[in-house]
Design a protein around this motif. Structure first.
Motif, short mmCIF file in Angstrom:
data_model
loop_
_atom_site.label_atom_id
_atom_site.label_comp_id
_atom_site.label_asym_id
_atom_site.label_seq_id
_atom_site.Cartn_x
_atom_site.Cartn_y
_atom_site.Cartn_z
N ILE A 1 -0.56 -12.97 19.17
CA ILE A 1 -0.51 -11.87 18.19
C ILE A 1 -0.57 -12.46 16.78
N PRO A 2 -1.68 -12.25 16.06
CA PRO A 2 -1.75 -12.73 14.67
C PRO A 2 -0.74 -11.97 13.81
N PHE A 3 -0.09 -12.69 12.91
CA PHE A 3 0.91 -12.08 12.01
C PHE A 3 0.53 -12.39 10.57
N GLY A 4 0.30 -11.32 9.78
CA GLY A 4 -0.08 -11.50 8.37
C GLY A 4 1.16 -11.51 7.49
N SER A 5 1.66 -10.31 7.15
CA SER A 5 2.92 -10.28 6.40
C SER A 5 3.85 -9.20 6.92
N GLY A 6 3.49 -8.57 8.01
CA GLY A 6 4.40 -7.63 8.66
C GLY A 6 4.64 -6.35 7.89
N THR A 7 3.71 -5.94 7.03
CA THR A 7 3.89 -4.68 6.30
C THR A 7 3.19 -3.50 6.97
N GLY A 8 2.62 -3.73 8.13
CA GLY A 8 1.89 -2.68 8.84
C GLY A 8 2.78 -1.48 9.14
N ASP B 1 -5.43 -1.54 -2.94
CA ASP B 1 -3.98 -1.54 -3.17
C ASP B 1 -3.25 -0.66 -2.16
N PRO B 2 -2.77 -1.29 -1.07
CA PRO B 2 -2.06 -0.46 -0.08
C PRO B 2 -0.59 -0.24 -0.44
N GLY B 3 -0.22 -0.48 -1.66
CA GLY B 3 1.18 -0.26 -2.04
C GLY B 3 2.00 -1.50 -1.75
N ALA C 1 0.56 -6.87 0.84
CA ALA C 1 0.09 -7.34 2.16
C ALA C 1 -0.81 -8.56 2.00
N SER C 2 -1.03 -9.27 3.12
CA SER C 2 -2.01 -10.37 3.11
C SER C 2 -3.41 -9.76 3.10
N VAL C 3 -4.32 -10.43 2.41
CA VAL C 3 -5.68 -9.88 2.31
C VAL C 3 -6.33 -9.84 3.70
N ALA D 1 -7.65 -6.76 8.77
CA ALA D 1 -7.36 -6.45 10.18
C ALA D 1 -7.03 -4.98 10.39
N THR D 2 -6.45 -4.32 9.36
CA THR D 2 -6.12 -2.90 9.53
C THR D 2 -7.11 -1.99 8.79
N SER D 3 -8.10 -2.59 8.13
CA SER D 3 -9.04 -1.80 7.31
C SER D 3 -8.26 -0.94 6.32
N THR E 1 -8.62 -14.04 15.42
CA THR E 1 -7.75 -14.24 14.26
C THR E 1 -8.61 -14.51 13.04
N ILE E 2 -8.42 -13.73 11.99
CA ILE E 2 -9.20 -13.91 10.76
C ILE E 2 -8.57 -15.06 9.97
N THR E 3 -9.37 -16.08 9.69
CA THR E 3 -8.83 -17.26 9.01
C THR E 3 -9.40 -17.43 7.60
C1 LIG Z 1 5.52 0.63 1.39
C2 LIG Z 1 4.23 0.54 2.13
C3 LIG Z 1 3.14 1.27 1.69
C4 LIG Z 1 1.91 1.17 2.37
C5 LIG Z 1 1.77 0.31 3.47
C6 LIG Z 1 2.87 -0.43 3.92
C7 LIG Z 1 4.10 -0.30 3.27
C8 LIG Z 1 5.25 -1.10 3.79
N1 LIG Z 1 0.53 0.21 4.10
C9 LIG Z 1 0.36 -0.56 5.34
C10 LIG Z 1 0.11 -2.07 5.22
O1 LIG Z 1 0.39 -2.59 3.99
C11 LIG Z 1 -1.25 -2.43 5.72
O2 LIG Z 1 -1.41 -2.07 7.05
C12 LIG Z 1 -1.62 -3.93 5.57
O3 LIG Z 1 -3.01 -3.97 5.63
C13 LIG Z 1 -1.05 -4.86 6.64
O4 LIG Z 1 -1.21 -6.21 6.23
P1 LIG Z 1 -0.19 -7.34 6.74
O5 LIG Z 1 -0.66 -8.65 6.20
O6 LIG Z 1 1.20 -6.99 6.43
O7 LIG Z 1 -0.46 -7.26 8.29
P2 LIG Z 1 0.58 -7.27 9.48
O8 LIG Z 1 1.14 -8.63 9.60
O9 LIG Z 1 1.51 -6.14 9.38
O10 LIG Z 1 -0.42 -7.00 10.69
C14 LIG Z 1 -1.09 -5.78 10.85
C15 LIG Z 1 -2.10 -5.89 12.00
O11 LIG Z 1 -3.13 -6.80 11.65
C16 LIG Z 1 -3.16 -7.93 12.51
N2 LIG Z 1 -3.38 -9.11 11.67
C17 LIG Z 1 -2.67 -9.51 10.60
N3 LIG Z 1 -3.20 -10.63 10.07
C18 LIG Z 1 -4.28 -10.94 10.83
C19 LIG Z 1 -5.25 -11.98 10.81
N4 LIG Z 1 -5.23 -12.93 9.88
N5 LIG Z 1 -6.23 -11.98 11.76
C20 LIG Z 1 -6.27 -11.00 12.69
N6 LIG Z 1 -5.38 -10.00 12.77
C21 LIG Z 1 -4.40 -9.97 11.85
C22 LIG Z 1 -1.81 -7.94 13.22
O12 LIG Z 1 -1.91 -8.51 14.52
C23 LIG Z 1 -1.50 -6.46 13.29
O13 LIG Z 1 -2.15 -5.85 14.36
C24 LIG Z 1 -0.56 0.87 3.57
N7 LIG Z 1 -1.79 0.66 4.09
C25 LIG Z 1 -2.87 1.29 3.55
O14 LIG Z 1 -3.99 1.06 3.98
N8 LIG Z 1 -2.69 2.18 2.54
C26 LIG Z 1 -1.50 2.46 2.01
O15 LIG Z 1 -1.39 3.31 1.15
C27 LIG Z 1 -0.38 1.75 2.50
N9 LIG Z 1 0.85 1.91 1.94
#
Ligand SMILES: Cc1cc2c(cc1C)N(C[C@H](O)[C@H](O)[C@H](O)COP(=O)(O)OP(=O)(O)OC[C@H]1O[C@@H](n3cnc4c(N)ncnc43)[C@H](O)[C@@H]1O)c1[nH]c(=O)[nH]c(=O)c1N2
Ligand SMILES: CCCCC(=O)C(=O)O
Ligand SMILES: [Mn+2]
Length: 495
Positions: free
Chosen positions: A103-110, A167-169, A172-174, A179-181, A241-243
């Motif tokens: 399970i790839p982990f970016g910054s856990g803000t999903g 800007d997802p608020g 988050a990691s780019v 990964a979540t579009s 995994t996106i690197t």
């Molecule tokens: C307060 C607040 C507000 C918002 C949001 C969150 C929070 C806490 N979000 C959601 C969130 O920020 C968004 O989903 C991010 O894109 C997740 O990025 P992370 O790096 O945290 O990924 P996180 O670690 O949470 O992972 C999310 C998913 O991506 C996968 N993943 C992560 N890194 C990867 C990699 N390098 N390669 C492959 N897969 C990878 C993971 O396996 C998982 O399935 C959001 N979003 C949005 O679109 N619009 C918004 O308005 C908001 N608003």
């Protein structure tokens, strides 16, 4: 007719928990993974990344077993911190050979439980790979490793006069945003991740390293073959995994005007939005907060903002002409009975005006101590917004639950933020019911159950209703081609 058949199917399915034994699991999952995590497996991981980069400590596993959503924590068996593409490649190959979930982990803000390790396995934390590889200021692009966060990137870019506007608020990691579009508040002007990624480096489950557009390619346009870049955008860690991500940059606008105004009726606010867009005014941000959202904010931040349905607006551009855009919008607001219009150009003033929007998630969860956000995320064609917003608001009022509405209405996308406490089963049932009905309504209005948060765990049932069985089957074929052993984030997107 077909859509309603799918929706009936999906309504039946969400009523129960889907287990590995269910027909759905067998139908929509590839080979189930049999984790074989023992001391020799952990030893093999340590040989690849070094002892210090492997952890089986409970606190670390717990930290990696959830995101910011309400979904129950599901811990991985082991957390691995990769420091290089070679690490990612070798760990992927080991997991693939031994059929262990990865399970790839970016910054856990999903917000959809994307990192929760439903079947245990290895959580691959890529935050140590945090280099900004290249900035091509004059070409308006840059390439980053997966540990680069969006705010860090923008701090780094400031001296160049450029910025990355998605800007997802959350910070988050780019690559997680790839990964979540993701999108968020600036998508009206700058688009979502789909419009802003030029190339991705991806490590496939078997350890192969590919560049979706070809190594080093970073053009705005290409017609060369299949669009693999877009395939990985929104793949939620299920294909690889996106690197590395190469993303588009923009000039920091010379001038920014922020504004807020209020309405007595939801329909007046939404009509204003539709008319602003129909007039072709190039807004940067166009957000809606309902009266309940403003009330949550006032309680949380001790403000006394007018408790009414409100539009939050932002204009970006050269100083010349921006004021004219603002005046045109002002006229539309007045035509729709808007009141209390305030504007600001100074950065501190602007932040103060927009504070309610930025504090929303925390203002909402603060209403129920210990709660986590249960977010809905529907998106419809803009002309269908008034109908779905009005009906959704009615459902929330009738159910008598706390459910402030926040919308990226300029994109036809909005959320109800439910503060969610699982121990209150009665309220949880009501929340799930409204969330489901919103998704079904969005699909009936040619929309989607998720504009930006993804499918994750919570919307797997809805995916089949949205795209249909044939399309879901085609998606499954892609999954099987890239990940025949179903090791990549199993149980996400599909059952
Ligand atoms: C307060 C607040 C507000 C918002 C949001 C969150 C929070 C806490 N979000 C959601 C969130 O920020 C968004 O989903 C991010 O894109 C997740 O990025 P992370 O790096 O945290 O990924 P996180 O670690 O949470 O992972 C999310 C998913 O991506 C996968 N993943 C992560 N890194 C990867 C990699 N390098 N390669 C492959 N897969 C990878 C993971 O396996 C998982 O399935 C959001 N979003 C949005 O679109 N619009 C918004 O308005 C908001 N608003
Ligand atoms: C419940 C959290 C939703 C976050 C979000 O997407 C936003 O603030 O726009
Ligand atoms: Mn959002």
């Amino acid at each position: 007719m077909y859509l309603s058949k799918c929706i009936r199917f999906c309504l039946q399915q969400t009523a129960r928990t889907v287990s590995k034994e269910s027909p759905l699991w067998k139908r929509y999952s590839t080979a189930a993974v049999q984790p074989k995590i023992d001391t020799s497996f952990v030893g093999a991981l340590k040989t690849i990344v070094g002892d210090a980069n492997v952890s089986t400590a409970d606190a670390i596993r717990e930290q990696h077993g959830h995101d910011e959503s309400h979904h129950a924590v599901a811990m991985p068996d082991v957390v691995v911190f990769a420091e290089s593409v070679d690490h990612v490649s070798k760990v992927s190959k080991l997991c693939n050979d031994t059929k262990v979930p990865l399970i790839p982990f970016g910054s856990g803000t999903g917000l959809e439980g994307g990192v929760n390790a439903l079947q245990g396995g290895v959580c691959l934390d890529v935050t140590k790979m945090d280099q900004i590889v290249q900035v091509n200021a004059e070409d308006f692009d840059c390439t980053v490793q997966p540990g680069v966060m969006r705010l860090g990137l923008n701090n780094y870019l400031r001296d160049t006069g450029l910025w990355f506007p998605i800007d997802p608020g959350a910070d988050a990691s780019v690559c997680g945003m790839c990964a979540t579009s993701a999108s968020g508040t600036n998508a009206v002007k700058y688009g979502t991740m789909r419009e802003n990624v030029l190339n991705l480096q991806v490590v496939l489950p078997d350890g192969r390293v590919i560049d979706t557009a070809g190594r080093g390619r970073r053009t705005k346009k290409t017609s060369a073959g299949y669009n693999l870049t877009n395939l990985f955008l929104g793949s939620e860690g299920t294909l690889g995994t996106i690197t590395e991500a190469t993303v588009r940059l923009y000039g920091i606008p010379e001038k920014t005007i922020s504004a807020v105004c209020h309405f007595n009726e939801v329909s007046e606010a939404v009509d204003t939005v539709v008319q602003i867009l129909q007039c072709g005014i190039p807004m940067a941000k166009l957000e809606f907060l309902d009266d309940s959202a403003i009330d949550c904010f006032n309680r949380f931040c001790k403000y006394d903002m007018t408790v009414a349905h409100s539009l939050f607006l932002e204009f970006h551009g050269p100083a010349y002409g921006l004021e004219d855009q603002f005046q045109s919008v002002k006229e539309l607001i007045e035509m729709n009975n808007g009141f209390g219009l305030k504007q600001a150009s100074d950065a501190d003033e602007r932040n103060r005006l927009w504070k309610a929007r930025h504090e929303m998630v925390w203002a909402c969860t603060a209403r129920i101590p210990g709660s986590k956000p249960y977010s809905t995320d529907v998106c419809v064609p803009i002309t269908n917004l008034p109908e779905i917003i009005t009906k959704t608001k009615q459902m929330v009022v009738e159910a008598d639950v706390i459910g402030p509405m926040v919308g990226h209405v300029g994109d036809g996308n909005f959320h109800i933020f439910f503060p969610c406490d699982h121990s209150d089963t009665e309220t949880f049932k009501k929340i799930k019911d409204i969330s489901h009905k919103m998704a079904v309504m969005a699909m009936e209005l040619n929309g989607t159950c998720t504009g930006e948060h993804g499918i994750g765990i919570g919307k797997r049932d809805l995916l089949v209703a949205e795209v249909g069985e044939e399309t879901l089957g085609a998606m499954k074929q892609i999954k099987e081609t890239f990940d025949p052993n179903n090791i990549m984030n199993p149980g996400k997107v599909f059952f």
